[in-house]
Design a protein around this motif. Structure first.
Motif, PDB file in Angstrom:
ATOM      1  N   LEU A 141       0.836  -0.954   0.132  1.00 59.61           N
ATOM      2  CA  LEU A 141      -0.396   0.238   0.025  1.00 59.61           C
ATOM      3  C   LEU A 141       0.603   0.828  -0.167  1.00 59.61           C
ATOM      4  N   LYS A 142       0.211   2.102  -0.562  1.00 58.29           N
ATOM      5  CA  LYS A 142       0.560   3.704  -0.657  1.00 58.29           C
ATOM      6  C   LYS A 142       0.333   4.139  -0.399  1.00 58.29           C
ATOM      7  N   PRO A 143       1.272   5.981  -0.254  1.00 56.57           N
ATOM      8  CA  PRO A 143       0.147   7.222   0.392  1.00 56.57           C
ATOM      9  C   PRO A 143      -1.446   7.526  -0.254  1.00 56.57           C
ATOM     10  N   GLU A 144      -0.928   7.429  -1.640  1.00 55.29           N
ATOM     11  CA  GLU A 144      -1.521   7.015  -2.205  1.00 55.29           C
ATOM     12  C   GLU A 144      -3.086   6.832  -2.662  1.00 55.29           C
ATOM     13  N   ASP A 145      -2.683   5.875  -1.308  1.00 55.84           N
ATOM     14  CA  ASP A 145      -4.255   4.772  -2.058  1.00 55.84           C
ATOM     15  C   ASP A 145      -5.173   5.000  -1.149  1.00 55.84           C
ATOM     16  N   THR A 146      -5.159   5.969   0.071  1.00 56.79           N
ATOM     17  CA  THR A 146      -5.826   6.308   1.026  1.00 56.79           C
ATOM     18  C   THR A 146      -6.617   6.857   0.123  1.00 56.79           C
ATOM     19  N   ALA A 147      -8.579   6.366   0.387  1.00 58.58           N
ATOM     20  CA  ALA A 147      -8.965   6.952  -0.129  1.00 58.58           C
ATOM     21  C   ALA A 147     -10.250   5.938   1.302  1.00 58.58           C
ATOM     22  N   VAL A 148     -11.614   6.477   0.742  1.00 57.10           N
ATOM     23  CA  VAL A 148     -12.446   5.114   1.086  1.00 57.10           C
ATOM     24  C   VAL A 148     -13.273   4.983  -0.034  1.00 57.10           C
TER      25      VAL A 148
END
Length: 120
Positions: A85-92
């Motif tokens: 996982l990458k920070p850019e995967d952060t989401a709902v």
């Protein structure tokens, strides 16, 4: 025609893994396409991965090789295994079901969403 309940979100460090679950209220064989979408703050909702009733899978380029969509037919459940996982995967993350009508148009059904946060 179908209710969807997501679970499995949380906070992880970059490089970590999570598995999201989407439990459907009826057989997933009766749903033409199930998938996962995500929406980050201030951004459009985007497709992450889909699995058709016949088992074919598609992924967004940004998650290929890291995410895997799968299903457990007996449990009426679709999963999204998220690795590296990458920070850019952060989401709902939202579970989606598409069901075609007799007229040929699709109806969309959505779960309530589950938050995934990846820290740097």
């Amino acid at each position: 025609q179908v209710q969807l309940v997501e679970s499995g979100g949380g906070l992880v460090q970059a490089g970590g893994s999570l598995r999201l679950s989407c439990a459907a209220s009826r057989s997933i064989f009766s749903i033409n396409v199930m998938g996962w979408y995500r929406q980050a703050p201030g951004k459009q909702r985007e497709l992450v991965a889909t699995i058709a009733s016949g088992g074919s899978r598609n992924y967004a380029d940004s998650v290929k090789g890291r995410f895997t969509i799968s299903r457990d037919v007996a449990k009426n459940t679709v999963y999204l295994q998220m690795n590296s996982l990458k920070p850019e995967d952060t989401a709902v993350y939202y579970c989606n079901a598409k069901i075609v009508s007799y007229s040929g148009s699709y109806s969309d059904y959505w779960g309530q969403g589950t938050q995934v946060t990846v820290s740097s």
